[in-house]
Design a protein around this motif. Structure first.
Motif, PDB file in Angstrom:
ATOM      1  N   GLU A 174      28.390  52.818  42.540  1.00  0.00           N
ATOM      2  CA  GLU A 174      29.637  52.939  42.059  1.00  0.00           C
ATOM      3  C   GLU A 174      30.614  52.021  42.575  1.00  0.00           C
ATOM      4  OE1 GLU A 174      33.188  56.056  40.114  1.00  0.00           O
ATOM      5  OE2 GLU A 174      31.145  56.733  41.363  1.00  0.00           O
ATOM      6  N   ALA A 175      30.643  52.152  43.976  1.00  0.00           N
ATOM      7  CA  ALA A 175      31.623  51.368  44.666  1.00  0.00           C
ATOM      8  C   ALA A 175      31.288  50.049  44.744  1.00  0.00           C
ATOM      9  CB  ALA A 175      31.736  51.975  46.094  1.00  0.00           C
ATOM     10  N   VAL A 176      30.125  49.619  44.700  1.00  0.00           N
ATOM     11  CA  VAL A 176      29.812  48.056  44.681  1.00  0.00           C
ATOM     12  C   VAL A 176      30.148  47.704  43.146  1.00  0.00           C
ATOM     13  CG1 VAL A 176      27.796  46.449  44.439  1.00  0.00           C
ATOM     14  CG2 VAL A 176      27.815  48.148  46.176  1.00  0.00           C
ATOM     15  N   ALA A 177      29.939  48.299  41.987  1.00  0.00           N
ATOM     16  CA  ALA A 177      30.346  48.154  40.657  1.00  0.00           C
ATOM     17  C   ALA A 177      31.689  48.027  40.623  1.00  0.00           C
ATOM     18  CB  ALA A 177      29.583  49.107  39.899  1.00  0.00           C
ATOM     19  N   THR A 178      32.517  48.898  41.101  1.00  0.00           N
ATOM     20  CA  THR A 178      33.873  48.810  40.952  1.00  0.00           C
ATOM     21  C   THR A 178      34.609  47.627  41.629  1.00  0.00           C
ATOM     22  OG1 THR A 178      34.090  51.347  40.904  1.00  0.00           O
ATOM     23  CG2 THR A 178      36.062  50.129  41.632  1.00  0.00           C
ATOM     24  N   ARG A 179      33.991  47.254  42.957  1.00  0.00           N
ATOM     25  CA  ARG A 179      34.529  46.008  43.590  1.00  0.00           C
ATOM     26  C   ARG A 179      34.153  44.806  42.856  1.00  0.00           C
ATOM     27  NH1 ARG A 179      32.948  44.862  49.795  1.00  0.00           N
ATOM     28  NH2 ARG A 179      31.424  43.450  49.122  1.00  0.00           N
ATOM     29  N   HIS A 180      33.070  44.731  42.257  1.00  0.00           N
ATOM     30  CA  HIS A 180      32.639  43.764  41.465  1.00  0.00           C
ATOM     31  C   HIS A 180      33.735  43.411  40.385  1.00  0.00           C
ATOM     32  CE1 HIS A 180      30.194  40.622  39.522  1.00  0.00           C
ATOM     33  NE2 HIS A 180      30.243  41.080  38.436  1.00  0.00           N
ATOM     34  N   VAL A 181      34.031  44.523  39.536  1.00  0.00           N
ATOM     35  CA  VAL A 181      34.724  44.338  38.401  1.00  0.00           C
ATOM     36  C   VAL A 181      35.841  44.041  38.635  1.00  0.00           C
ATOM     37  CG1 VAL A 181      35.334  46.775  37.891  1.00  0.00           C
ATOM     38  CG2 VAL A 181      35.052  45.333  35.893  1.00  0.00           C
ATOM     39  N   ILE A 182      36.762  44.598  39.703  1.00  0.00           N
ATOM     40  CA  ILE A 182      38.029  44.318  40.218  1.00  0.00           C
ATOM     41  C   ILE A 182      38.109  42.939  40.516  1.00  0.00           C
ATOM     42  CG2 ILE A 182      39.710  44.665  42.016  1.00  0.00           C
ATOM     43  CD1 ILE A 182      38.983  47.726  41.932  1.00  0.00           C
ATOM     44  N   GLY A 183      37.189  42.516  41.391  1.00  0.00           N
ATOM     45  CA  GLY A 183      37.089  40.932  41.779  1.00  0.00           C
ATOM     46  C   GLY A 183      36.947  40.108  40.606  1.00  0.00           C
ATOM     47  N   GLU A 184      36.373  40.435  39.701  1.00  0.00           N
ATOM     48  CA  GLU A 184      36.307  39.520  38.645  1.00  0.00           C
ATOM     49  C   GLU A 184      37.340  39.583  37.487  1.00  0.00           C
ATOM     50  OE1 GLU A 184      33.622  39.168  34.247  1.00  0.00           O
ATOM     51  OE2 GLU A 184      32.965  40.679  35.725  1.00  0.00           O
ATOM     52  N   ALA A 185      38.159  40.717  37.496  1.00  0.00           N
ATOM     53  CA  ALA A 185      39.658  40.733  36.849  1.00  0.00           C
ATOM     54  C   ALA A 185      40.448  39.889  37.566  1.00  0.00           C
ATOM     55  CB  ALA A 185      39.750  42.188  36.789  1.00  0.00           C
ATOM     56  N   MET A 186      40.555  40.141  39.025  1.00  0.00           N
ATOM     57  CA  MET A 186      41.431  39.222  39.664  1.00  0.00           C
ATOM     58  C   MET A 186      41.248  37.631  39.617  1.00  0.00           C
ATOM     59  SD  MET A 186      41.164  41.402  43.232  1.00  0.00           S
ATOM     60  CE  MET A 186      42.262  40.047  44.311  1.00  0.00           C
ATOM     61  N   GLY A 187      39.952  37.355  39.471  1.00  0.00           N
ATOM     62  CA  GLY A 187      39.802  35.983  39.162  1.00  0.00           C
ATOM     63  C   GLY A 187      40.314  35.499  37.879  1.00  0.00           C
ATOM     64  N   ILE A 188      39.984  36.438  36.845  1.00  0.00           N
ATOM     65  CA  ILE A 188      40.742  35.974  35.720  1.00  0.00           C
ATOM     66  C   ILE A 188      42.392  35.627  35.631  1.00  0.00           C
ATOM     67  CG2 ILE A 188      41.218  36.747  33.168  1.00  0.00           C
ATOM     68  CD1 ILE A 188      38.380  38.038  33.335  1.00  0.00           C
ATOM     69  N   LEU A 189      42.935  36.689  36.279  1.00  0.00           N
ATOM     70  CA  LEU A 189      44.324  36.481  36.348  1.00  0.00           C
ATOM     71  C   LEU A 189      45.072  35.573  37.263  1.00  0.00           C
ATOM     72  CD1 LEU A 189      45.531  40.321  36.693  1.00  0.00           C
ATOM     73  CD2 LEU A 189      45.201  39.141  34.578  1.00  0.00           C
ATOM     74  N   MET A 190      44.025  35.142  38.500  1.00  0.00           N
ATOM     75  CA  MET A 190      44.587  34.065  39.080  1.00  0.00           C
ATOM     76  C   MET A 190      44.436  32.781  38.297  1.00  0.00           C
ATOM     77  SD  MET A 190      42.547  35.476  42.389  1.00  0.00           S
ATOM     78  CE  MET A 190      42.570  34.050  43.548  1.00  0.00           C
ATOM     79  N   ALA A 191      43.378  32.639  37.596  1.00  0.00           N
ATOM     80  CA  ALA A 191      43.083  31.353  36.939  1.00  0.00           C
ATOM     81  C   ALA A 191      44.143  31.288  35.804  1.00  0.00           C
ATOM     82  CB  ALA A 191      41.687  31.445  36.414  1.00  0.00           C
ATOM     83  N   ARG A 192      44.393  32.211  35.117  1.00  0.00           N
ATOM     84  CA  ARG A 192      45.249  32.203  33.862  1.00  0.00           C
ATOM     85  C   ARG A 192      46.736  31.848  34.171  1.00  0.00           C
ATOM     86  NH1 ARG A 192      45.888  36.746  29.029  1.00  0.00           N
ATOM     87  NH2 ARG A 192      47.498  35.619  27.898  1.00  0.00           N
ATOM     88  N   HIS A 193      46.945  32.656  35.247  1.00  0.00           N
ATOM     89  CA  HIS A 193      48.558  32.722  35.721  1.00  0.00           C
ATOM     90  C   HIS A 193      48.701  31.841  37.057  1.00  0.00           C
ATOM     91  CE1 HIS A 193      49.425  35.631  32.648  1.00  0.00           C
ATOM     92  NE2 HIS A 193      48.328  36.298  33.171  1.00  0.00           N
TER      93      HIS A 193
END
Length: 232
Positions: A174-193
């Motif tokens: 669960e920890a690995v999955a959580t870290r992965h999805v948070i990293g993916e979301a951060m990447g989206i926000l970083m690219a968009r904004h």
């Protein structure tokens, strides 16, 4: 009991457990071993009690399964008692289900109707609202002794290790999955904004706090929608 013979059989069981390819297989083998190694044990089961709901992880037959369901339905029995008391008592023994049981007046007579004469329960873990237990059943009353209890504890220790390993693995997954999805979301926000990593994480965290939503769920929504639910 011939303890030298018992030790040899336990060693053979331990070797057999190492060959199981899943936690379910390991727990099933432990339950089956109880009927082979504990004198008088006709059935065995391993359960977890989570938020008042019983889940059978292993059972050697309907006697154990029906007893687990009975405890859940009656909201009473050794496992529910252990979950409520948490006073350090780790083993429960009902010598005769047909005799009046002050601690479990509703559970015992109905268990006797299932063909259970006596029972032992071993608490495997208890934290917050979760409990794990190994339960041993005999069709005859007065069947379990101090020697039976000792043998049961050996099996319970193996079950506790198996469950602990499974829970630890689940937490890591669960920890690995959580870290992965948070990293993916951060990447989206970083690219968009066009914002740096720390600002993207802070945006996720603020939204989590404002919406009273877990950070992982906020991140999952970002990966699905491409943005936060409201203006960043």
């Amino acid at each position: 009991m011939d303890w030298q013979c018992f030790a040899q059989r336990i060693a053979a069981m331990a070797h057999d457990l190492l060959e199981q390819d899943s936690v379910a297989g390991t727990l099933g083998r432990i339950a089956q071993s109880a009927t082979e190694l504990v004198e008088g044990c006709d059935a065995a089961g391993i359960l977890i009690l989570r938020d008042g709901q019983v889940q059978t992880l292993a059972a050697t037959g309907p006697m154990a399964e029906e007893s687990h369901r009975l405890q859940e339905r009656m909201r009473e029995g050794p496992c529910f008692d252990a979950a409520r008391r948490r006073d350090g008592e780790r083993v429960f023994r009902i010598g005769d289900m047909t005799a009046f049981q002050q601690r479990w007046p509703a559970f015992a007579p109905r268990a006797a109707e299932l063909g259970i004469g006596s029972m032992m329960g071993f608490l495997l873990f208890a934290d917050e609202e979760n409990l794990g237990a190994l339960n041993l059943y005999s069709r005859l009353p007065g069947c379990f002794t101090e020697t039976s209890e000792t043998a049961g504890w050996v099996l319970a220790s193996h079950a506790a290790v198996a469950l602990s390993s499974a829970r630890h693995q689940a937490q890591l997954t669960e920890a690995v999955a959580t870290r992965h999805v948070i990293g993916e979301a951060m990447g989206i926000l970083m690219a968009r904004h066009r914002i740096p990593e720390n600002e993207a994480f802070n945006a996720l965290r603020r939204h989590s706090q404002d919406s009273n939503m877990k950070l992982r769920e906020v991140a999952r929504q970002v990966t699905e929608r491409g943005s936060l639910a409201r203006s960043e």
